[in-house]
Design a protein around this motif. Sequence first.
Motif, PDB file in Angstrom:
ATOM      1  N   PRO A 114      12.761   0.221   6.313  1.00  0.00           N
ATOM      2  CA  PRO A 114      13.563  -1.009   6.325  1.00  0.00           C
ATOM      3  C   PRO A 114      13.359  -1.785   7.624  1.00  0.00           C
ATOM      4  O   PRO A 114      12.909  -1.225   8.616  1.00  0.00           O
ATOM      5  N   GLY A 115      13.718  -3.069   7.579  1.00  0.00           N
ATOM      6  CA  GLY A 115      13.729  -3.853   8.817  1.00  0.00           C
ATOM      7  C   GLY A 115      12.583  -4.839   8.917  1.00  0.00           C
ATOM      8  O   GLY A 115      11.555  -4.710   8.259  1.00  0.00           O
ATOM      9  N   GLU A 116      12.831  -5.820   9.780  1.00  0.00           N
ATOM     10  CA  GLU A 116      11.898  -6.935   9.951  1.00  0.00           C
ATOM     11  C   GLU A 116      10.509  -6.467  10.431  1.00  0.00           C
ATOM     12  O   GLU A 116       9.507  -7.098  10.126  1.00  0.00           O
ATOM     13  N   GLN A 117      10.452  -5.313  11.170  1.00  0.00           N
ATOM     14  CA  GLN A 117       9.138  -4.845  11.659  1.00  0.00           C
ATOM     15  C   GLN A 117       8.185  -4.562  10.505  1.00  0.00           C
ATOM     16  O   GLN A 117       6.969  -4.571  10.685  1.00  0.00           O
ATOM     17  N   SER A 118       8.745  -4.302   9.327  1.00  0.00           N
ATOM     18  CA  SER A 118       7.879  -4.020   8.173  1.00  0.00           C
ATOM     19  C   SER A 118       7.222  -5.278   7.616  1.00  0.00           C
ATOM     20  O   SER A 118       6.327  -5.191   6.781  1.00  0.00           O
ATOM     21  N   LYS A 119       7.707  -6.436   8.061  1.00  0.00           N
ATOM     22  CA  LYS A 119       7.128  -7.666   7.496  1.00  0.00           C
ATOM     23  C   LYS A 119       5.828  -7.989   8.220  1.00  0.00           C
ATOM     24  O   LYS A 119       5.707  -9.010   8.887  1.00  0.00           O
ATOM     25  N   SER A 120       4.864  -7.088   8.111  1.00  0.00           N
ATOM     26  CA  SER A 120       3.649  -7.200   8.910  1.00  0.00           C
ATOM     27  C   SER A 120       2.416  -7.050   8.034  1.00  0.00           C
ATOM     28  O   SER A 120       2.494  -6.551   6.903  1.00  0.00           O
ATOM     29  N   SER A 121       1.274  -7.452   8.561  1.00  0.00           N
ATOM     30  CA  SER A 121       0.007  -7.269   7.848  1.00  0.00           C
ATOM     31  C   SER A 121      -0.264  -5.785   7.618  1.00  0.00           C
ATOM     32  O   SER A 121      -0.846  -5.415   6.597  1.00  0.00           O
ATOM     33  N   ASP A 122       0.162  -4.940   8.570  1.00  0.00           N
ATOM     34  CA  ASP A 122      -0.067  -3.500   8.413  1.00  0.00           C
ATOM     35  C   ASP A 122       0.671  -2.940   7.206  1.00  0.00           C
ATOM     36  O   ASP A 122       0.108  -2.191   6.407  1.00  0.00           O
ATOM     37  N   THR A 123       1.956  -3.302   7.081  1.00  0.00           N
ATOM     38  CA  THR A 123       2.712  -2.783   5.936  1.00  0.00           C
ATOM     39  C   THR A 123       2.194  -3.389   4.638  1.00  0.00           C
ATOM     40  O   THR A 123       2.177  -2.739   3.594  1.00  0.00           O
ATOM     41  N   LYS A 124       1.744  -4.629   4.725  1.00  0.00           N
ATOM     42  CA  LYS A 124       1.149  -5.249   3.526  1.00  0.00           C
ATOM     43  C   LYS A 124      -0.054  -4.418   3.078  1.00  0.00           C
ATOM     44  O   LYS A 124      -0.190  -4.088   1.888  1.00  0.00           O
ATOM     45  N   ALA A 125      -0.879  -4.019   4.046  1.00  0.00           N
ATOM     46  CA  ALA A 125      -2.049  -3.199   3.712  1.00  0.00           C
ATOM     47  C   ALA A 125      -1.634  -1.833   3.145  1.00  0.00           C
ATOM     48  O   ALA A 125      -2.271  -1.318   2.224  1.00  0.00           O
ATOM     49  N   ASP A 126      -0.549  -1.266   3.680  1.00  0.00           N
ATOM     50  CA  ASP A 126      -0.063   0.025   3.144  1.00  0.00           C
ATOM     51  C   ASP A 126       0.304  -0.102   1.660  1.00  0.00           C
ATOM     52  O   ASP A 126      -0.009   0.768   0.853  1.00  0.00           O
ATOM     53  N   ILE A 127       0.994  -1.190   1.340  1.00  0.00           N
ATOM     54  CA  ILE A 127       1.399  -1.389  -0.067  1.00  0.00           C
ATOM     55  C   ILE A 127       0.156  -1.566  -0.940  1.00  0.00           C
ATOM     56  O   ILE A 127       0.045  -0.994  -2.029  1.00  0.00           O
ATOM     57  N   GLU A 128      -0.794  -2.333  -0.443  1.00  0.00           N
ATOM     58  CA  GLU A 128      -2.029  -2.558  -1.209  1.00  0.00           C
ATOM     59  C   GLU A 128      -2.788  -1.246  -1.411  1.00  0.00           C
ATOM     60  O   GLU A 128      -3.281  -0.974  -2.523  1.00  0.00           O
ATOM     61  N   ASP A 129      -2.833  -0.418  -0.366  1.00  0.00           N
ATOM     62  CA  ASP A 129      -3.505   0.876  -0.510  1.00  0.00           C
ATOM     63  C   ASP A 129      -2.806   1.730  -1.560  1.00  0.00           C
ATOM     64  O   ASP A 129      -3.458   2.414  -2.354  1.00  0.00           O
ATOM     65  N   PHE A 130      -1.466   1.674  -1.542  1.00  0.00           N
ATOM     66  CA  PHE A 130      -0.724   2.425  -2.569  1.00  0.00           C
ATOM     67  C   PHE A 130      -1.116   1.924  -3.973  1.00  0.00           C
ATOM     68  O   PHE A 130      -1.452   2.716  -4.851  1.00  0.00           O
ATOM     69  N   LEU A 131      -1.096   0.618  -4.163  1.00  0.00           N
ATOM     70  CA  LEU A 131      -1.402   0.060  -5.496  1.00  0.00           C
ATOM     71  C   LEU A 131      -2.818   0.441  -5.931  1.00  0.00           C
ATOM     72  O   LEU A 131      -3.048   0.830  -7.076  1.00  0.00           O
ATOM     73  N   LEU A 132      -3.753   0.363  -4.994  1.00  0.00           N
ATOM     74  CA  LEU A 132      -5.148   0.693  -5.328  1.00  0.00           C
ATOM     75  C   LEU A 132      -5.306   2.186  -5.623  1.00  0.00           C
ATOM     76  O   LEU A 132      -6.002   2.572  -6.556  1.00  0.00           O
ATOM     77  N   SER A 133      -4.573   3.003  -4.838  1.00  0.00           N
ATOM     78  CA  SER A 133      -4.672   4.454  -5.061  1.00  0.00           C
ATOM     79  C   SER A 133      -4.093   4.835  -6.426  1.00  0.00           C
ATOM     80  O   SER A 133      -4.441   5.868  -6.989  1.00  0.00           O
ATOM     81  N   GLN A 134      -3.200   3.985  -6.928  1.00  0.00           N
ATOM     82  CA  GLN A 134      -2.626   4.230  -8.256  1.00  0.00           C
ATOM     83  C   GLN A 134      -3.438   3.528  -9.351  1.00  0.00           C
ATOM     84  O   GLN A 134      -2.978   3.378 -10.479  1.00  0.00           O
ATOM     85  N   ALA A 135      -4.597   3.053  -8.995  1.00  0.00           N
ATOM     86  CA  ALA A 135      -5.488   2.372  -9.941  1.00  0.00           C
ATOM     87  C   ALA A 135      -4.836   1.171 -10.628  1.00  0.00           C
ATOM     88  O   ALA A 135      -5.059   0.925 -11.817  1.00  0.00           O
ATOM     89  N   CYS A 136      -4.042   0.433  -9.880  1.00  0.00           N
ATOM     90  CA  CYS A 136      -3.462  -0.788 -10.450  1.00  0.00           C
ATOM     91  C   CYS A 136      -4.544  -1.845 -10.581  1.00  0.00           C
ATOM     92  O   CYS A 136      -5.407  -1.985  -9.710  1.00  0.00           O
TER      93      CYS A 136
END
Length: 375
Positions: free
Chosen positions: A85-107
């Motif tokens: 949680p928190g504003e620190q998550s509103k970053s390019s790094d966290t965006k990349a983490d979410i994208e990696d998750f989606l890709l790892s799940q073969a979305c």
Amino acid sequence: EPFIEKISILHEESIIIGFNLTKYMIRDIILNIPVSTYALITDSNIASIYLENLSNQFKNLASKLSLSKGNNTVPQRFISYAIPPGEQSKSSDTKADIEDFLLSQACTRDTCIIAFGGGVIRDLVGFVAATFMRGVPFVQVTTTLLAMVDSSIGGKTAVDTPHGKNLIGAFWQPKRIYIDIIYLESLPERQFINGMAEVIKTAAIWKESDFVILENKVASIRDAVLNPKKDIPFQGATLETRTPSQSLLLSVIRSSAEFKAYVVTHDEKESGLRGLLNLEAELARSLGHLNQVAIGRLVRCLESYGLPISLDDKNIRKFVGNRRCPVDKLMEIMKVDKKNIGDKKRIVILSGIGKTLEQKATFVADSAIRKVLSP
Ligand code: ADP
């Protein structure tokens, strides 16, 4: 069927507002945004309160609905991911983490992203949706008062950078925005107060009748969020559990959301009207457009919801290490506002409660702003 209202934005009835909407929402998403994967992204606070139940309901309903459609439909899966949680998550790094998750799940492109949370989740996850596979459909499920009523209702998505907030992003319209006030029952007081600032500001700009409700119903509106069990449900309410205070809160939120939807519909890319959302009452007074009575009403209303009204406020002082918040620093911060043109700042000038000087933000000289901010 729960009691719902739809607000239209950009000529689509995509804002859905009400109380206790979970079942309705899941059905609506599955039936109207048919994809093979629903990927819900939230933060770990919200996940710990709501995720298990939501995920179970989603899976149950998805399997029921696909049974009723016969067996040649594609099975639909529901996956989820929680970020800190928190504003620190509103970053390019966290965006990349979410994208990696989606890709790892073969979305694939056949994915609908569900942004479940407050403003941070909405802005960040919206930006993921805007760029994942060059853009996939997304749905916002708002859980904070601020996210329910603030200007980002209009499809603005972004991440912060060390150079400033919201500097990288895109316009990406959600297919649906759900405003279910049941989520406010778990909202911390600080977050409630935060959202009230936006609600009060909107009423002050737009609608005196709403402002009068905010002035007169402080206890009731606070109770709706902070003490929801205190009220006795009223007879004849569409849902047994909806109380008079919650109804009042719902109407105040609806009104704020309607205003934002109106502004966005008439000014999607932020040319003028959206600037209406920057307000400064003291400045209006010092420029001679607003009288002392109106200032008094604003100050009392803000204070009654626990909001600071000057830079000398003890909470603000605490925030800046017990120093006065320096005017130069504020001017510096205001300088990077995207609404500025060149080095001229644009600020909404109130001419009364519910009225503004122009139907947009007014250009104001730095010297005038400095004068009202200075001790
Ligand atoms: P905002 O909408 O104000 O930008 P954030 O997304 O930063 O809010 O959320 C503010 C904080 O409140 C975060 O710590 C988040 O986890 C928490 N939060 C959000 N919604 C709820 C809720 N319905 N109940 C409890 N905590 C919540």
